[in-house]
Motif scaffolding. Structure first.
Motif, PDB file in Angstrom:
ATOM      1  N   ASN A 179      -5.501 -28.311  -5.556  1.00 34.83           N
ATOM      2  CA  ASN A 179      -4.872 -29.505  -6.093  1.00 34.83           C
ATOM      3  C   ASN A 179      -5.855 -30.071  -7.116  1.00 34.83           C
ATOM      4  OD1 ASN A 179      -4.013 -32.099  -6.547  1.00 34.83           O
ATOM      5  ND2 ASN A 179      -3.760 -32.625  -4.370  1.00 34.83           N
TER       6      ASN A 179
ATOM      7  N   ARG B 115     -13.682 -34.663   3.817  1.00 35.61           N
ATOM      8  CA  ARG B 115     -13.364 -34.511   2.395  1.00 35.61           C
ATOM      9  C   ARG B 115     -12.406 -33.340   2.212  1.00 35.61           C
ATOM     10  NH1 ARG B 115     -18.029 -36.986  -0.409  1.00 35.61           N
ATOM     11  NH2 ARG B 115     -19.705 -37.266   1.086  1.00 35.61           N
ATOM     12  N   ASP B 116     -11.917 -33.188   0.981  1.00 35.07           N
ATOM     13  CA  ASP B 116     -11.049 -32.047   0.692  1.00 35.07           C
ATOM     14  C   ASP B 116     -11.798 -30.760   1.045  1.00 35.07           C
ATOM     15  OD1 ASP B 116      -8.840 -33.491  -0.421  1.00 35.07           O
ATOM     16  OD2 ASP B 116     -10.116 -33.903  -2.154  1.00 35.07           O
TER      17      ASP B 116
ATOM     18  N   LYS C  51     -10.080 -29.273   7.947  1.00 38.32           N
ATOM     19  CA  LYS C  51      -9.241 -29.950   8.942  1.00 38.32           C
ATOM     20  C   LYS C  51      -8.127 -29.012   9.444  1.00 38.32           C
ATOM     21  CE  LYS C  51      -8.501 -33.294   5.904  1.00 38.32           C
ATOM     22  NZ  LYS C  51      -9.398 -32.878   4.809  1.00 38.32           N
TER      23      LYS C  51
HETATM   24  P1  ATP Z   1      -7.290 -30.391   1.979  1.00 35.41           P
HETATM   25  O1  ATP Z   1      -8.262 -31.279   2.681  1.00 35.41           O
HETATM   26  O2  ATP Z   1      -7.230 -29.008   2.573  1.00 35.41           O
HETATM   27  O3  ATP Z   1      -7.530 -30.364   0.485  1.00 35.41           O
HETATM   28  P2  ATP Z   1      -5.389 -32.524   2.154  1.00 35.41           P
HETATM   29  O4  ATP Z   1      -5.564 -33.187   3.484  1.00 35.41           O
HETATM   30  O5  ATP Z   1      -6.092 -33.136   0.989  1.00 35.41           O
HETATM   31  O6  ATP Z   1      -5.797 -30.983   2.235  1.00 35.41           O
HETATM   32  P3  ATP Z   1      -3.011 -32.957   0.667  1.00 35.41           P
HETATM   33  O7  ATP Z   1      -1.577 -32.921   1.016  1.00 35.41           O
HETATM   34  O8  ATP Z   1      -3.478 -32.189  -0.524  1.00 35.41           O
HETATM   35  O9  ATP Z   1      -3.822 -32.497   1.931  1.00 35.41           O
HETATM   36  O10 ATP Z   1      -3.505 -34.458   0.434  1.00 35.41           O
HETATM   37  C1  ATP Z   1      -3.107 -35.549   1.143  1.00 35.41           C
HETATM   38  C2  ATP Z   1      -3.559 -36.723   0.311  1.00 35.41           C
HETATM   39  O11 ATP Z   1      -2.994 -37.921   0.818  1.00 35.41           O
HETATM   40  C3  ATP Z   1      -5.078 -36.925   0.300  1.00 35.41           C
HETATM   41  O12 ATP Z   1      -5.542 -36.962  -1.015  1.00 35.41           O
HETATM   42  C4  ATP Z   1      -5.255 -38.272   0.974  1.00 35.41           C
HETATM   43  O13 ATP Z   1      -6.349 -39.001   0.474  1.00 35.41           O
HETATM   44  C5  ATP Z   1      -3.938 -38.942   0.651  1.00 35.41           C
HETATM   45  N1  ATP Z   1      -3.650 -40.040   1.582  1.00 35.41           N
HETATM   46  C6  ATP Z   1      -3.506 -39.977   2.918  1.00 35.41           C
HETATM   47  N2  ATP Z   1      -3.323 -41.210   3.428  1.00 35.41           N
HETATM   48  C7  ATP Z   1      -3.374 -42.082   2.399  1.00 35.41           C
HETATM   49  C8  ATP Z   1      -3.266 -43.474   2.298  1.00 35.41           C
HETATM   50  N3  ATP Z   1      -3.073 -44.247   3.371  1.00 35.41           N
HETATM   51  N4  ATP Z   1      -3.341 -44.029   1.075  1.00 35.41           N
HETATM   52  C9  ATP Z   1      -3.533 -43.254  -0.018  1.00 35.41           C
HETATM   53  N5  ATP Z   1      -3.643 -41.915   0.014  1.00 35.41           N
HETATM   54  C10 ATP Z   1      -3.575 -41.329   1.211  1.00 35.41           C
END
Ligand code: ATP
Length: 270
Positions: A193, A65-66, A70
């Motif tokens: 975010n 999860r957020d 990671k």
């Molecule tokens: P953190 O976990 O530290 O909050 P994050 O991994 O959420 O960081 P962001 O750049 O804020 O990094 O978010 C990436 C976003 O892209 C996430 O909300 C994720 O669910 C979304 N995402 C990734 N792959 C897909 C996909 N195939 N379809 C739709 N959304 C996606």
């Protein structure tokens, strides 16, 4: 402290309590720090051999999860390695162009080449998690993806890639603290975010989606590991130990001497 793989077909409960080791089982911070140093040295030694061998790859998938940690896991476990042998890819919301391909297109392109370790920060599993929970596609689209993912991973494995998948499991309370910290610390504002709050509202839906995903895609060859991730140092040690032991089982070998070694030595000495 060792992570067991999720047995294929097993529906885990993923409760908040599982996000921590039981009190009394958490080693002291200094012990965890030393343990992580030892483990990253072991990973480093095997990574150099994997790179020199050049015939196989290791793919590490990180989901969670957020604010589950990671990015921190990548920094702490893989940061000490030779960057020439590591590729890390963050999967974001797909672009319009990516969406015009099958969901595995961009993922396959990021798979680690032979001789390297590839880390996925989010992955093709978003296509059965966020896509399902946010209803970005209908069930007739996302449900067949479990099988497609298993087939895809089998293809990678049969072509020389070993796959480890980690779900960083945090509790709702720990996520609240980490999201709040992003609003309190000037070096963390950029990480906040507002969309994460919507995801947080869907906590139970994500739990269900993760549980089914783990049950249907943890396979003997590409197992999932659920990491109790509320305590960051414990998380890092558990992931690092699994990676180190996997690389040791892979046992990459440095190539032997060239057949004309003596002649080459003489030629270099001239
Ligand atoms: P953190 O976990 O530290 O909050 P994050 O991994 O959420 O960081 P962001 O750049 O804020 O990094 O978010 C990436 C976003 O892209 C996430 O909300 C994720 O669910 C979304 N995402 C990734 N792959 C897909 C996909 N195939 N379809 C739709 N959304 C996606």
């Amino acid at each position: 402290m060792r992570l067991p793989p999720v047995p294929p077909g097993t529906l885990l409960a993923l409760s908040d309590a599982d996000a921590k080791l039981p009190a009394g089982q958490i080693p002291a911070k200094s012990e965890l720090r030393e343990e992580l140093d030892r483990l990253t040295e072991r990973i480093d030694a095997r990574q150099r051999a994997l790179h020199a061998e050049g015939t196989r790859a290791l793919l590490v998938v990180l989901q969670g999860r957020d604010a589950s940690g990671k990015d921190g896991t990548i920094r702490k476990v893989f940061g000490p390695l030779d960057p020439l042998g590591v590729t890390a890819t963050s999967f974001k919301v797909p672009s319009e162009w990516e969406l015009r391909h099958d969901f595995l297109w961009r993922v396959h392109a990021a798979a680690p080449p032979r001789g390297s370790i590839g880390i996925f920060n989010r992955s093709h599993y978003e296509d059965v998690l966020v896509v399902r929970v946010r209803r970005l596609a209908s069930e007739t689209v996302w449900r067949p993806r479990f099988e497609q993912i298993n087939d895809f991973e089998r293809i990678l494995i049969e072509n020389g890639t070993v796959i480890l998948k980690f779900m960083l499991h945090i509790s709702r309370e720990e996520q609240r603290e980490r999201l709040q910290a992003r609003l309190e610390d000037s070096e963390k504002y950029w990480k906040f975010n507002a969309g994460d709050l919507k995801e947080r509202d869907l906590w139970a839906e994500y739990t269900e989606a993760y549980q089914e995903t783990l049950a249907l895609t943890s396979t003997a060859l590409a197992p999932w590991y659920v990491v109790p991730a509320d305590e960051k140092r414990v998380r890092d040690v558990l992931v690092a130990r699994t990676v180190a032991e996997t690389l040791e089982r892979m046992d990459p070998r440095y190539p032997g001497p060239p057949p004309e070694l003596e002649a080459l030595r003489k030629a270099v000495a001239k």
